[in-house]
Design an enzyme around this catalytic site. Structure first.
Site, short mmCIF file in Angstrom:
data_model
loop_
_atom_site.label_atom_id
_atom_site.label_comp_id
_atom_site.label_asym_id
_atom_site.label_seq_id
_atom_site.Cartn_x
_atom_site.Cartn_y
_atom_site.Cartn_z
N HIS A 1 56.13 -43.02 -44.35
CA HIS A 1 57.34 -43.69 -45.21
C HIS A 1 57.11 -44.65 -45.71
O HIS A 1 56.35 -45.41 -45.74
CB HIS A 1 58.47 -45.27 -44.21
CG HIS A 1 59.12 -45.59 -44.40
ND1 HIS A 1 60.86 -44.94 -44.48
CD2 HIS A 1 59.29 -46.41 -45.99
CE1 HIS A 1 61.62 -45.26 -45.78
NE2 HIS A 1 60.44 -46.51 -46.23
N ASP B 1 72.76 -50.82 -39.95
CA ASP B 1 72.04 -50.37 -41.48
C ASP B 1 72.76 -50.40 -42.12
O ASP B 1 72.47 -51.33 -43.43
CB ASP B 1 70.27 -50.07 -40.64
CG ASP B 1 69.48 -49.61 -42.54
OD1 ASP B 1 69.26 -51.64 -42.57
OD2 ASP B 1 69.55 -48.58 -43.13
N ARG C 1 73.78 -56.07 -47.95
CA ARG C 1 72.52 -57.11 -48.61
C ARG C 1 73.08 -56.89 -50.08
O ARG C 1 72.28 -57.81 -51.01
CB ARG C 1 71.84 -57.00 -48.31
CG ARG C 1 70.96 -56.86 -46.61
CD ARG C 1 70.07 -56.84 -45.55
NE ARG C 1 68.84 -56.69 -46.50
CZ ARG C 1 67.70 -55.15 -46.71
NH1 ARG C 1 68.49 -54.16 -46.05
NH2 ARG C 1 66.60 -56.01 -47.10
N SER D 1 65.31 -53.30 -41.28
CA SER D 1 66.05 -52.02 -42.83
C SER D 1 65.66 -51.09 -42.12
O SER D 1 65.76 -49.69 -41.42
CB SER D 1 66.27 -52.11 -43.86
OG SER D 1 66.97 -51.19 -44.62
N LYS E 1 65.00 -47.44 -38.94
CA LYS E 1 65.80 -46.22 -39.09
C LYS E 1 65.13 -44.78 -38.42
O LYS E 1 65.26 -43.86 -37.84
CB LYS E 1 65.92 -46.19 -40.50
CG LYS E 1 67.06 -46.45 -41.14
CD LYS E 1 67.18 -46.54 -42.72
CE LYS E 1 66.55 -46.99 -43.58
NZ LYS E 1 67.21 -47.15 -44.65
N1 URA Z 1 64.18 -49.66 -47.68
C1 URA Z 1 65.07 -49.72 -46.92
O1 URA Z 1 65.06 -47.83 -46.42
N2 URA Z 1 65.65 -50.19 -46.14
C2 URA Z 1 65.46 -52.11 -47.16
O2 URA Z 1 65.53 -52.88 -47.07
C3 URA Z 1 64.44 -52.05 -48.72
C4 URA Z 1 64.33 -50.41 -48.55
#
Ligand code: URA
Length: 438
Positions: free
Chosen positions: A84, A163, A170, A185, A189
């Protein structure tokens, strides 16, 4: 547990820590609609100012992950690994990395994102290949992991609904830039993918969300601790985003860069650029190999990252990685032959030239990202349509000396991109700082 929303909000406002049970009731209540947006918004702002403890962040991640389906590939008897990135400009490494690592028998179930703010998204890039489907159902996704071993899809409604809802709130309540919320967040995932290990590319610099290396280091540490508490092996790399990664920014342009690299091509521009010896594809190739090396090491395929690096390099140089990328496209409906026919020799509609001679001292890379969005490479609002061919070719590097009139950027896109040309040019030139004494 009986949920009293005002009590939860007050507790966080006073800087106290929540228990796992409390967070589960709170997040589940939000997903089901029992907790309205206005109460969740107040809590998010309290988290923004008060922060969260390490254990509490781990609890938050866990309940966000459990808000939807959690995949499990353990029956396949193979290691599941993913990467990621926290978001950069011109970062297209996921496209090559997924098939490259999958080649070695590791399962790579990548759930990727779209562009966020000034940064591009893997899904938008892949969708510039005609027919490429990023919206596989979870069943199709699982099947492809079983057969091919790797796949890249977008977040479905079944994965981490908490999320999705929280992120949208947010975004409009000024609470995106909170380390605990970013961590929850991202990691919820990734953990929902059923991973054994994860490599995190945490970006810092003018093109990243974390501008300083210290902030990026804190986020990296938090992501690592949170993953490890959930039993996932995590390696973090901190990478510099003070200038775009590689030669191209923009969806089809970035796919072209990946195909060139997979095909073994370099990109060394000819005069008048002063950097005749610099291969602009090298930073993209190098970061891809670095990330692959750690994925292979974490996945138990290489005794060390160094061994993993040379395995990945061989796979790239032998053309195996190119074949694996073709297999990915084929499995997900992408017509690479058509892409090669239409997009491999793009023509710019304008160039941006150096306003004076000097050494290029710094670049506000976030502004370069916004400029590419203005051309149509990303969305300024949720309803905007991406222009696949839009983007920027970067013909300058930090530290190099340029003469007045040298081309620094080439602009690509359609007729609507051309309308933004003046603003894009001004933004690009304003993003640069020069040492004129050179
Ligand atoms: N990427 C994400 O998936 N969530 C965030 O809060 C910031 C970057």
């Amino acid at each position: 547990m009986k949920l009293i929303p005002a009590e939860i909000i007050k507790k966080k406002r006073q800087g106290q820590e929540h228990s796992l049970e409390e967070l589960r009731a709170w997040i589940d209540g939000f997903v089901s609609g029992q907790v309205p947006d206005y109460q969740m918004a107040a809590w998010l702002m309290a988290v923004y100012f008060q922060g969260m403890g390490k254990e509490e962040i781990s609890f938050l991640t866990q309940v966000m992950r459990d808000s939807g389906r959690v995949l499990n590939f353990s029956h396949l008897g193979a290691f599941c690994v993913d990467k990621h990135s926290t978001g950069g400009v011109g970062d297209k490494t996921s496209l090559m990395l997924t098939p490259l690592v999958g080649l070695f028998g590791l399962k790579v179930p990548m759930i990727a994102g779209r562009g966020l703010g000034h940064t591009g998204g893997t899904l938008d890039k892949l969708e510039s290949i005609p027919g490429f489907r990023t919206n596989l159902s979870l069943e199709e996704f699982q099947k492809q992991i079983e057969t091919l071993g790797y796949a890249i899809i977008g977040q479905t409604a079944e994965i981490c609904p908490a999320d999705r809802k929280l992120y949208a709130l947010r975004d409009v309540t000024g609470t995106v830039e909170s380390l605990p919320l970013i961590c929850g967040s991202i990691m919820s995932k990734k953990l929902a993918e059923g991973l054994n290990s994860l490599v995190l590319d945490v970006k810092f610099g003018s093109g990243a969300f974390m501008k300083s290396q210290e902030e990026a280091q804190s986020l990296a540490q938090l992501l690592k601790t949170t993953g490890e508490r959930q039993g996932v092996k995590v390696t973090t790399l901190l990478t510099d985003t003070n200038q775009p990664l590689g030669r191209f920014i923009g969806n089809a342009l970035e796919v072209k860069e990946c195909l060139d690299i997979l095909d073994g091509r370099t990109f060394t521009p000819s005069a008048p650029s002063k950097q005749v010896d610099f291969d602009y594809y090298q930073p993209t190739r190098e970061l891809t190999l670095q990330l692959a090396s750690h994925m292979l090491h974490l996945g138990g395929k290489a005794d060390s990252p160094e061994v993993g690096y040379s395995m990945a390099q061989k796979a790239l140089e032998s053309g195996q990685a190119a074949q694996a990328f073709s297999a990915l496209c084929q499995a997900q409906g992408g017509d690479l032959a058509r892409f090669r026919g239409e997009e491999m020799s793009p023509r710019p509609f304008a160039e941006v030239r150096a306003p004076q001679a000097g050494r290029l001292e710094s670049m506000d890379c976030e502004q370069v990202g916004w400029a590419s969005l203005l051309l149509g490479a990303g969305r300024l609002s949720h309803t905007d349509k991406i222009i696949p061919c839009a983007g920027i070719e970067v013909n300058c590097r930090l530290g190099e000396v340029y003469q007045k009139g040298d081309p620094l950027f080439y602009l690509y896109g359609d007729s609507s991109s051309q309308k933004a040309c003046g603003e894009v040019e001004a933004r690009l030139l304003n993003s640069l700082a020069w040492d004129k004494d050179q």
